[in-house]
Design a protein around this motif. Structure first.
Motif, PDB file in Angstrom:
ATOM      1  N   ALA A   1      11.230  -3.678 -44.561  1.00  0.00           N
ATOM      2  CA  ALA A   1      10.510  -2.434 -44.313  1.00  0.00           C
ATOM      3  C   ALA A   1       9.604  -2.112 -45.499  1.00  0.00           C
ATOM      4  O   ALA A   1      10.030  -2.103 -46.632  1.00  0.00           O
ATOM      5  N   ASP A   2       8.330  -1.878 -45.216  1.00  0.00           N
ATOM      6  CA  ASP A   2       7.459  -1.431 -46.290  1.00  0.00           C
ATOM      7  C   ASP A   2       7.015  -0.014 -45.983  1.00  0.00           C
ATOM      8  O   ASP A   2       7.531   0.623 -45.067  1.00  0.00           O
ATOM      9  N   SER A   3       6.084   0.475 -46.731  1.00  0.00           N
ATOM     10  CA  SER A   3       5.715   1.884 -46.614  1.00  0.00           C
ATOM     11  C   SER A   3       5.199   2.249 -45.225  1.00  0.00           C
ATOM     12  O   SER A   3       5.394   3.370 -44.761  1.00  0.00           O
ATOM     13  N   CYS A   4       4.579   1.307 -44.518  1.00  0.00           N
ATOM     14  CA  CYS A   4       4.063   1.644 -43.189  1.00  0.00           C
ATOM     15  C   CYS A   4       5.217   1.921 -42.217  1.00  0.00           C
ATOM     16  O   CYS A   4       5.087   2.753 -41.330  1.00  0.00           O
ATOM     17  N   VAL A   5       6.337   1.231 -42.388  1.00  0.00           N
ATOM     18  CA  VAL A   5       7.481   1.446 -41.504  1.00  0.00           C
ATOM     19  C   VAL A   5       8.014   2.866 -41.655  1.00  0.00           C
ATOM     20  O   VAL A   5       8.418   3.500 -40.687  1.00  0.00           O
ATOM     21  N   GLU A   6       7.970   3.377 -42.879  1.00  0.00           N
ATOM     22  CA  GLU A   6       8.421   4.746 -43.117  1.00  0.00           C
ATOM     23  C   GLU A   6       7.545   5.762 -42.390  1.00  0.00           C
ATOM     24  O   GLU A   6       8.004   6.859 -42.073  1.00  0.00           O
ATOM     25  N   MET A   7       6.292   5.395 -42.123  1.00  0.00           N
ATOM     26  CA  MET A   7       5.350   6.314 -41.477  1.00  0.00           C
ATOM     27  C   MET A   7       5.360   6.213 -39.947  1.00  0.00           C
ATOM     28  O   MET A   7       4.713   7.006 -39.276  1.00  0.00           O
ATOM     29  N   LEU A   8       6.083   5.239 -39.404  1.00  0.00           N
ATOM     30  CA  LEU A   8       6.126   5.078 -37.942  1.00  0.00           C
ATOM     31  C   LEU A   8       6.689   6.346 -37.278  1.00  0.00           C
ATOM     32  O   LEU A   8       7.557   7.015 -37.850  1.00  0.00           O
ATOM     33  N   PRO A   9       6.228   6.647 -36.073  1.00  0.00           N
ATOM     34  CA  PRO A   9       6.827   7.766 -35.343  1.00  0.00           C
ATOM     35  C   PRO A   9       8.311   7.491 -35.106  1.00  0.00           C
ATOM     36  O   PRO A   9       8.705   6.340 -34.889  1.00  0.00           O
ATOM     37  N   ARG A  10       9.132   8.531 -35.155  1.00  0.00           N
ATOM     38  CA  ARG A  10      10.566   8.364 -34.902  1.00  0.00           C
ATOM     39  C   ARG A  10      10.762   7.800 -33.507  1.00  0.00           C
ATOM     40  O   ARG A  10      10.014   8.115 -32.588  1.00  0.00           O
ATOM     41  N   LEU A  11      11.761   6.982 -33.370  1.00  0.00           N
ATOM     42  CA  LEU A  11      11.960   6.320 -32.086  1.00  0.00           C
ATOM     43  C   LEU A  11      13.403   6.475 -31.621  1.00  0.00           C
ATOM     44  O   LEU A  11      14.211   5.570 -31.734  1.00  0.00           O
ATOM     45  N   TYR A  12      13.720   7.665 -31.137  1.00  0.00           N
ATOM     46  CA  TYR A  12      14.997   7.892 -30.473  1.00  0.00           C
ATOM     47  C   TYR A  12      14.648   8.015 -28.996  1.00  0.00           C
ATOM     48  O   TYR A  12      13.802   8.825 -28.619  1.00  0.00           O
ATOM     49  N   LEU A  13      15.263   7.185 -28.155  1.00  0.00           N
ATOM     50  CA  LEU A  13      14.894   7.154 -26.742  1.00  0.00           C
ATOM     51  C   LEU A  13      16.025   7.670 -25.865  1.00  0.00           C
ATOM     52  O   LEU A  13      17.153   7.220 -25.977  1.00  0.00           O
ATOM     53  N   ASP A  14      15.687   8.595 -25.008  1.00  0.00           N
ATOM     54  CA  ASP A  14      16.606   9.088 -23.984  1.00  0.00           C
ATOM     55  C   ASP A  14      15.862   8.944 -22.659  1.00  0.00           C
ATOM     56  O   ASP A  14      14.929   9.699 -22.385  1.00  0.00           O
ATOM     57  N   ILE A  15      16.263   7.978 -21.868  1.00  0.00           N
ATOM     58  CA  ILE A  15      15.512   7.695 -20.636  1.00  0.00           C
ATOM     59  C   ILE A  15      15.684   8.772 -19.579  1.00  0.00           C
ATOM     60  O   ILE A  15      15.042   8.725 -18.540  1.00  0.00           O
ATOM     61  N   HIS A  16      16.539   9.759 -19.840  1.00  0.00           N
ATOM     62  CA  HIS A  16      16.717  10.872 -18.903  1.00  0.00           C
ATOM     63  C   HIS A  16      15.793  12.040 -19.246  1.00  0.00           C
ATOM     64  O   HIS A  16      15.789  13.047 -18.574  1.00  0.00           O
ATOM     65  N   ASN A  17      15.029  11.893 -20.316  1.00  0.00           N
ATOM     66  CA  ASN A  17      14.118  12.926 -20.781  1.00  0.00           C
ATOM     67  C   ASN A  17      12.691  12.470 -20.462  1.00  0.00           C
ATOM     68  O   ASN A  17      12.251  11.418 -20.932  1.00  0.00           O
ATOM     69  N   TYR A  18      11.970  13.271 -19.671  1.00  0.00           N
ATOM     70  CA  TYR A  18      10.619  12.893 -19.247  1.00  0.00           C
ATOM     71  C   TYR A  18       9.694  12.632 -20.431  1.00  0.00           C
ATOM     72  O   TYR A  18       8.790  11.809 -20.358  1.00  0.00           O
ATOM     73  N   CYS A  19       9.934  13.298 -21.546  1.00  0.00           N
ATOM     74  CA  CYS A  19       9.084  13.130 -22.730  1.00  0.00           C
ATOM     75  C   CYS A  19       9.177  11.736 -23.334  1.00  0.00           C
ATOM     76  O   CYS A  19       8.360  11.380 -24.180  1.00  0.00           O
ATOM     77  N   VAL A  20      10.133  10.947 -22.920  1.00  0.00           N
ATOM     78  CA  VAL A  20      10.272   9.593 -23.451  1.00  0.00           C
ATOM     79  C   VAL A  20       9.038   8.751 -23.137  1.00  0.00           C
ATOM     80  O   VAL A  20       8.665   7.876 -23.916  1.00  0.00           O
ATOM     81  N   LEU A  21       8.363   9.043 -22.046  1.00  0.00           N
ATOM     82  CA  LEU A  21       7.160   8.289 -21.696  1.00  0.00           C
ATOM     83  C   LEU A  21       6.063   8.502 -22.742  1.00  0.00           C
ATOM     84  O   LEU A  21       5.426   7.554 -23.203  1.00  0.00           O
TER      85      LEU A  21
END
Length: 133
Positions: A52-72
């Motif tokens: 992991a370098d500095s760009c990985v720290e800047m990635l959007p958080r990626l917690y996925l709940d497929i029952h939540n419409y916002c996951v798309l």
């Protein structure tokens, strides 16, 4: 001798049922669920890896709940994130996220049920307590 034979036949029937259950093809829902868990775990590993370098720290958080419409939207944002192209693990993760998005909007569109559209729940997830081992 007869009770032993009945017990043996019962055991064979039980094992046959278990084999058939494992041989069944995955449903859209089970595929989406397993892929989302795989992506979430890969993202956690990426954040803690030495690669992991500095760009990985800047990635959007990626917690996925497929029952939540916002996951798309979460998947779209992650795939479209413009940085980290040179980090192979990020490119692979983006490809998995793209696959999950495609499966959800195309193949499984009618099979999925969204129980919520709480986008903040994907940013600040309430994780289940860790059970002591």
């Amino acid at each position: 001798k007869l009770p032993t034979m009945k017990m043996l036949l019962s055991l064979i029937a039980l094992l046959s049922a278990a084999l058939l259950a494992n041989a069944a093809p995955p449903t859209c829902y089970s595929r989406v669920l397993s892929l989302s868990k795989e992506i979430t775990e890969s993202f956690k590993e990426l954040q803690t890896s030495k690669a992991a370098d500095s760009c990985v720290e800047m990635l959007p958080r990626l917690y996925l709940d497929i029952h939540n419409y916002c996951v798309l939207g979460k998947l779209r944002d992650f795939v479209a994130y413009p940085r980290c192209e040179r980090v192979l693990e990020v490119s692979e993760l983006k490809e998995k996220a793209r696959s999950l998005y495609t499966i959800m909007i195309s193949y499984c569109r009618r099979d999925l049920v969204f129980l919520t559209d709480d986008c903040s729940a994907l940013e600040n997830p309430i994780l289940p307590p860790i059970e002591p081992s």
